[in-house]
Design an enzyme around this catalytic site. Structure first.
Site, PDB file in Angstrom:
ATOM      1  N   ALA A   1       0.842  -1.198   0.000  1.00 34.26           N
ATOM      2  CA  ALA A   1       0.000   0.000   0.000  1.00 34.26           C
ATOM      3  C   ALA A   1       0.877   1.248   0.000  1.00 34.26           C
ATOM      4  O   ALA A   1       2.100   1.149  -0.055  1.00 34.26           O
ATOM      5  CB  ALA A   1      -0.906  -0.014   1.238  1.00 34.26           C
ATOM      6  N   ASN A   2       0.277   2.414   0.066  1.00 34.56           N
ATOM      7  CA  ASN A   2       1.047   3.653   0.221  1.00 34.56           C
ATOM      8  C   ASN A   2       0.309   4.587   1.174  1.00 34.56           C
ATOM      9  O   ASN A   2      -0.769   4.269   1.664  1.00 34.56           O
ATOM     10  CB  ASN A   2       1.336   4.302  -1.137  1.00 34.56           C
ATOM     11  CG  ASN A   2       0.064   4.719  -1.848  1.00 34.56           C
ATOM     12  OD1 ASN A   2      -0.698   5.532  -1.350  1.00 34.56           O
ATOM     13  ND2 ASN A   2      -0.183   4.118  -3.008  1.00 34.56           N
TER      14      ASN A   2
END
Ligand code: C5P
Length: 414
Positions: free
Chosen positions: A205-206
């Site tokens: 994810a970010n």
């Protein structure tokens, strides 16, 4: 636009209350039927007789003393528009919290009409995070905010917080009744960071929160557009916006390609993962199996694909989160992805970019014009981005880059 409209003019207790008289006069001159409602605070600054004399009906002040037994619902239900000028910090807080303690706050809760608030207060109050948070809540709900001017304030102070001019307030009322400057436009916005599965429970994810994309979607809806938000995050949807939930870059690609085909404006504010695991482990990868061998492959560059397939007349906006050579890097993306506008931000600066409630951006147009917007709430940045989109679309001579080969570039995810 204003002629024949029933407009409730709310006046709250600030020194700028005297300017509501001029707003009232201009609305009446434009043919509106103006019903003034004053709060108890407003009466410390302005005699009700003055406003009653100029409005279409006498001032209403109380939930209890009026001829009608139910003024709190009647006024709001029958209004075509409610405008609050000036709006104090107290009024904004009560409205944001849904408190209904007097006739004006009751009327605000009992209406489906567009609402325009015109804040006016001292600079310290205007800049207080509580006031700005309340405004952000109201904007998300579709309330129109006429930002105050900078100038001379009560007590000889100078700064931001001076009530907008009567001309601006009346123009905002007309625009709110008109359906807004983006009425009839289909707008598609992406928001949040994509999540690429590693196994049944883990993802790559970010840090994107989706706040900037949500603010753009809310602002476009407030300006009258039909907005679809393609989102990976679980924030409450802005008023009037259709949400499509996605998780991965592939899902976002499918949704954006489908929705962008007949959109007038596409804003790609999402932080798309540039790489994803080639294979997703079945079930949960067990700790005692050791570290999983994660092999990555590039995801599709959604924005480049949208640029390559851009229909005539569409305005395509991208984002570029950078840490160095911000403008040069963003200009490269603008060209390679065939965009009309790129919103660049230096995410290494404090308060800028991912997860913050604020942002500072450089707006770079395909025609070469570059504008910078200093640190401001993401709602205000959204307003600047859409002002630029409106200018680009109003200027029929704006260059629409010709799609060429899809870009093979895979830069760092924003
Ligand atoms: O090239 P870079 O990833 O920095 O470009 C950022 C812009 O491209 C953002 O608008 C982002 O939403 C978009 N993007 C995309 N698909 C990717 C990577 C980025 O649409 N795979």
């Amino acid at each position: 636009m204003l002629a024949g409209k029933r407009i409730v003019l709310g006046v709250t207790g600030g020194i700028a209350a005297y300017k509501s008289v001029e707003v009232c006069r201009r609305l009446v001159d434009a043919g509106a039927h103006v019903i003034p409602v004053m709060t108890a605070g407003a009466e410390h600054f302005l005699g009700a007789t003055t406003l009653s004399a100029l409005a279409s009906e006498p001032v209403q002040r109380s939930l209890w003393n009026e001829a009608s037994p139910i003024p709190h619902t009647r006024l709001g239900q029958q209004a075509d528009l409610i405008v609050i000028a000036p709006a104090t910090a107290r009024l904004l807080a009560a409205y944001a919290a849904g408190l209904s303690t007097d006739l004006l706050t009751n009327t605000l809760l009992a209406t489906r009409a567009p609402v325009v608030v015109c804040p006016a207060m001292h600079t310290e109050m205007w800049e207080h995070p509580a006031v700005q948070d309340n405004l952000a809540v109201l904007r998300r709900r579709g309330v129109h905010v006429v930002e105050p001017d900078s100038g001379r304030l009560a007590g000889g102070d100078v700064g931001a917080g001076r009530l907008a001019s009567p001309e601006r307030i009346v123009a905002a009322c007309a625009a709110a009744l008109d359906g807004g400057p983006m009425a009839g436009w289909r707008v598609v916005v992406s928001a949040g960071g994509t999540r690429e599965p590693i196994d049944a429970v883990r993802v790559i994810a970010n840090r994107s929160s989706g706040k900037q994309g949500y603010a753009i979607a809310a602002e476009a809806a407030r300006r009258g557009a039909a907005v679809t938000l393609v989102s990976t995050v679980d924030l409450p949807g802005p008023a009037g916006v259709t949400i499509e939930r996605v998780e991965t870059a592939a899902q976002m690609h499918e949704a954006m390609a489908r929705l962008a085909a007949d959109a007038d404006v596409v804003v790609m504010a999402a932080a798309v993962a540039d790489f994803r695991p080639v294979a997703v482990a079945a079930g949960k990868w067990k700790k005692d199996q050791g570290a999983p061998p994660i092999v990555l492959e590039p995801t599709p560059d959604i924005l480049a694909a949208l640029g390559a397939a851009k229909p005539a007349g569409q305005t395509l906006v991208g984002f570029a989160a950078e840490t160095d050579d911000v403008v040069a890097n963003a200009e490269g993306k603008l060209r390679r992805k065939h965009l009309d506008l790129i919103v660049a931000n230096d995410v290494s600066r404090p308060g800028v970019g991912f997860q913050h409630d604020t942002n500072a951006v450089t707006l770079i147009r395909a025609g070469g014009r570059v504008d910078t917007v200093a640190l401001a709430t993401k709602e205000r940045i959204a307003g600047c981005v859409l002002d630029t989109v409106c200018e680009l679309r109003a200027d029929s001579s704006h260059p629409t880059p010709t799609p060429a080969e899809p870009s093979a570039e895979q830069g760092a995810s924003s």
